[in-house]
Design a protein around this motif. Structure first.
Motif, PDB file in Angstrom:
ATOM      1  N   ASP A   6       0.822  -1.225   0.000  1.00 53.86           N
ATOM      2  CA  ASP A   6       0.000   0.000   0.000  1.00 53.86           C
ATOM      3  C   ASP A   6       0.849   1.264   0.000  1.00 53.86           C
ATOM      4  N   PHE A   7       1.994   1.233  -0.666  1.00 51.12           N
ATOM      5  CA  PHE A   7       2.890   2.382  -0.644  1.00 51.12           C
ATOM      6  C   PHE A   7       2.270   3.575  -1.369  1.00 51.12           C
ATOM      7  N   GLY A   8       2.387   4.740  -0.737  1.00 53.22           N
ATOM      8  CA  GLY A   8       1.833   5.941  -1.339  1.00 53.22           C
ATOM      9  C   GLY A   8       0.408   6.221  -0.899  1.00 53.22           C
ATOM     10  N   SER A   9      -0.071   5.462   0.080  1.00 48.92           N
ATOM     11  CA  SER A   9      -1.450   5.675   0.531  1.00 48.92           C
ATOM     12  C   SER A   9      -1.511   6.383   1.879  1.00 48.92           C
ATOM     13  N   GLY A  10      -0.460   6.266   2.672  1.00 46.29           N
ATOM     14  CA  GLY A  10      -0.580   6.782   4.040  1.00 46.29           C
ATOM     15  C   GLY A  10       0.422   7.859   4.384  1.00 46.29           C
ATOM     16  N   TYR A  11       1.494   7.471   5.021  1.00 46.09           N
ATOM     17  CA  TYR A  11       2.473   8.415   5.547  1.00 46.09           C
ATOM     18  C   TYR A  11       3.145   9.222   4.446  1.00 46.09           C
ATOM     19  N   SER A  12       3.599  10.402   4.805  1.00 47.34           N
ATOM     20  CA  SER A  12       4.331  11.189   3.827  1.00 47.34           C
ATOM     21  C   SER A  12       5.825  11.098   4.080  1.00 47.34           C
ATOM     22  N   SER A  13       6.196  10.574   5.254  1.00 48.31           N
ATOM     23  CA  SER A  13       7.612  10.431   5.564  1.00 48.31           C
ATOM     24  C   SER A  13       8.203   9.278   4.776  1.00 48.31           C
ATOM     25  N   ILE A  14       9.415   9.471   4.247  1.00 49.34           N
ATOM     26  CA  ILE A  14      10.033   8.361   3.534  1.00 49.34           C
ATOM     27  C   ILE A  14      11.412   8.046   4.101  1.00 49.34           C
ATOM     28  N   GLY A  15      11.777   8.765   5.183  1.00 51.47           N
ATOM     29  CA  GLY A  15      13.089   8.570   5.786  1.00 51.47           C
ATOM     30  C   GLY A  15      13.323   7.131   6.216  1.00 51.47           C
ATOM     31  N   LEU A  49       8.535  -2.359  -3.376  1.00 52.55           N
ATOM     32  CA  LEU A  49       7.444  -1.462  -3.016  1.00 52.55           C
ATOM     33  C   LEU A  49       6.229  -1.854  -3.834  1.00 52.55           C
ATOM     34  N   LYS A  50       5.090  -1.897  -3.177  1.00 53.52           N
ATOM     35  CA  LYS A  50       3.839  -2.133  -3.900  1.00 53.52           C
ATOM     36  C   LYS A  50       3.028  -0.844  -3.886  1.00 53.52           C
ATOM     37  N   ILE A  51       2.859  -0.278  -5.065  1.00 55.21           N
ATOM     38  CA  ILE A  51       2.155   0.998  -5.187  1.00 55.21           C
ATOM     39  C   ILE A  51       0.669   0.805  -4.961  1.00 55.21           C
ATOM     40  N   ASP A  52       0.125   1.616  -4.059  1.00 58.54           N
ATOM     41  CA  ASP A  52      -1.275   1.473  -3.681  1.00 58.54           C
ATOM     42  C   ASP A  52      -2.223   1.703  -4.852  1.00 58.54           C
ATOM     43  N   ARG A  53      -3.307   0.965  -4.782  1.00 55.07           N
ATOM     44  CA  ARG A  53      -4.356   1.014  -5.807  1.00 55.07           C
ATOM     45  C   ARG A  53      -4.877   2.426  -6.062  1.00 55.07           C
ATOM     46  N   SER A  54      -4.942   3.241  -5.001  1.00 53.03           N
ATOM     47  CA  SER A  54      -5.523   4.582  -5.156  1.00 53.03           C
ATOM     48  C   SER A  54      -4.692   5.443  -6.123  1.00 53.03           C
ATOM     49  N   LEU A  55      -3.382   5.265  -6.098  1.00 51.79           N
ATOM     50  CA  LEU A  55      -2.525   6.030  -7.015  1.00 51.79           C
ATOM     51  C   LEU A  55      -2.709   5.552  -8.449  1.00 51.79           C
TER      52      LEU A  55
END
Ligand code: C2E
Ligand code: CA
Ligand code: CA
Ligand code: CA
Length: 274
Positions: free
Chosen positions: A175-184, A194-200
């Protein structure tokens, strides 16, 4: 008006109690269903973005309650997490999936790991025991997890992930890209994918922001040498653009819905003979 307000409050409370009671009932029933082996595991194909041939499957739990209605995974997984049943459920799905996927030698098996399972001090040992019992190769297993717990409980999660990777199990961030904005945190953990979230993926062809975020994620993945999968791919247009953007793997209804193990057997048999 005061009276009405009170009535509304009572009704509201009834609804909450009703929901809570229903969830408690479901938790009991779910526990029983697990003991009776009534939880099923379906598999959704994951394909190579260029050849579109199947390279793996994601295992997804399915439950039909005694009432005959299928309970949505989002719902019963959260019930399982609240009640602690998720430890048993997660290992059950893993074991079933390893047994089924043993018949699919070329395919990677992806299994979801709930953040709640990290609280179990025996998690790593339990997973290794399943691999032992089923003789399933660690190198063909990929565990998918979401970032929330990893960010909030780094000191607990990091050693678990390191231990799993040391055994040769791959780790994917779901679900990457769906929640947090931090990437540190991507620097601290060593993920494999990384699995890009469906919403994107969904927004990609409609708004420019999604497209830009997608491109940024693709660059990020490339510079960290992470494999990239896009989820929820439903149209050919999306698939083509995602491949051009740099996603090596695609998953979504365009390539196949989650299906029982026998259907994957049949798909593999068809590609072998056809
Ligand atoms: P997830 O891990 O993100 O799984 C992908 C979900 O997207 C699945 O929903 C899948 O059926 C759905 N999906 C795949 N392709 C498409 C598409 O093209 N369009 C649309 N609209 N949907 C698509 P599902 O099976 O309902 O599962 C929902 C969630 O429940 C999963 O999301 C996962 O978070 C959780 N889950 C399911 N099985 C397990 C399990 O065994 N363990 C744990 N911890 N969680 C599970
Ligand atoms: Ca997943
Ligand atoms: Ca996902
Ligand atoms: Ca999800």
């Amino acid at each position: 008006a005061k009276h009405q307000g009170k009535n509304r409050l009572c009704r509201y409370r009834d609804e909450i109690d009703g929901t809570r009671a229903k969830r408690l009932d479901l938790a009991k029933e779910l526990d029983q269903a697990l003991s009776d082996c009534l939880i099923e595991v379906h598999y959704q194909p994951i394909v190579d973005s260029r050849t579109r041939g199947m390279t793996g499957v994601e295992a997804l739990a399915r439950w039909t309650a005694s009432s005959g209605e299928a309970v949505r995974p989002d719902e019963f997984i959260s019930i399982a997490e609240e009640s602690g049943i998720i430890n048993k459920l997660g290992l059950y799905v893993l074991e079933k999936a390893c047994r089924d996927a043993a018949a699919w030698p070329g395919l990677t098996l992806s299994v979801n790991l709930s953040p709640v399972q990290f609280r179990s001090p025996t998690l790593v040992g339990d997973i290794l025991q399943v691999l032992n019992r089923t003789a399933f190769p660690a190198a063909r297993l990929e565990l998918e997890m979401t970032e929330g717990y990893l960010i909030e409980h780094r000191e607990r999660a990091l050693p678990v992930i390191e231990a799993l990777r040391a055994e040769g199990i791959r780790i994917a961030l779901d679900d990457f890209g769906s929640g947090y904005s931090s990437i540190g945190y991507l620097r601290q953990y060593r993920f494999d994918r990384l699995k890009i979230d469906r919403s994107l993926v969904n927004g990609m062809l409609r708004d420019e922001a999604s497209t830009n975020i997608l491109q940024a994620i693709a660059l990020l993945a490339q510079s960290l040498t992470l494999d990239l999968t896009a989820e929820g791919v439903e149209t050919d247009e999306q698939a083509q653009l995602l491949q051009l953007t740099g996603c090596s793997s695609l998953q979504g209804y365009l390539f196949g819905r989650p299906v029982p193990a026998e259907a994957i057997d049949a798909m593999l048999a068809a590609t072998r003979t056809g």
